[in-house]
Design a protein around this motif. Sequence first.
Motif, short mmCIF file in Angstrom:
data_model
loop_
_atom_site.label_atom_id
_atom_site.label_comp_id
_atom_site.label_asym_id
_atom_site.label_seq_id
_atom_site.Cartn_x
_atom_site.Cartn_y
_atom_site.Cartn_z
N LEU A 1 -60.37 27.52 37.04
CA LEU A 1 -60.48 28.87 37.59
C LEU A 1 -61.95 29.29 37.72
N ARG B 1 -53.50 31.85 38.78
CA ARG B 1 -53.44 33.21 38.22
C ARG B 1 -51.99 33.65 38.00
N ASN C 1 -50.64 31.54 35.03
CA ASN C 1 -51.46 31.55 33.81
C ASN C 1 -51.73 30.15 33.27
#
Length: 337
Positions: free
Chosen positions: A166, A212, A215
Amino acid sequence: IIGATKSINQVKVLSNFLKENSYSESQLKRIGIILTDENLLLSVLESIPKEIQNINITMGYKLKHHPISSFFKSIFELHINSRKIKLDAQKKSKHFLSKDLMNLLHDPFFQQLIKAEEESLYNRFFTFLEMRNLNYVSLIELASSLPIKKNTLINELFVKNIGNALDLLTFFKKIIAQLIEFLSKKEKIYIFQEECLFALESHFQIFESFLRDTNETLDIKLFYQLFKQILDSIKLNFSGEPLRGLQIMGLLESRTIDFDEVFILSANEKNLPPSSNTTSFIPFETKMNLGMSTYLDQDAIYANHFFNLIKNPSKSFLIYDKDFHSDIKSSERSRFI
């Protein structure tokens, strides 16, 4: 039938033919350039004379063949190969592999980013690495020796702690935005590079939204493997006017089309016909006895397209690579020749 050494010389031979013959607009649409190796597309586009304004491309281009993919791979390798080495009992410092830093410095896209911050920074960076001549370079030494400004992409690349997929995706999006800004100020020839960046950006956004939403936390090594698979799947499609301009296409796209002149590049074995990579548990002899499809059928299809293609044109130029040390898989000219 023309033999040339290396792929780039095939492209130069084509360029010379196009320059010597001053084709009119009506003649150009009857001239076909057939690429049996899609890797040559960029080189061909850059070598076409400026007098030829209209070009129609009827083939896709895999993004993994474009130099922009090497730039992102270099960033991946920089972080994957970096290490945290103890300086003393309590202190650790991040160290980068010198080879990875050099690869980045030689990349034209990284040069644009670094020279945008400060023109002299690139030369100082290069001199710094040559003078050290070490396998690993510490971040502390790098930051103290070079005037890397805060809140810049170069600072983020080396100083910021990028620990997972990320973080890297966020950084990649900033790089793409910066490069698109640079390219938008340049000539129209750079539109193709912009399209490559837009394609990468859209795939990165999909991947980021997935991480996102779920998670999930991916480490950089795993993300690198997924990134290479993503690159394999991205293919840029061109839009043009088939009734206007010079026609560039692959062999299969040329079926049922007649040209007045045709140029066939990379007319080598393994390209014409392409080698069959399909694997099967069924032996070849069993397939033949049962009347199943084999690689011979694929070769016959390519042979049919090839001979139909060169049957009608008044001139057909077959250009092949005759260099035994070439990057083409086989320097033997095609069996069709």
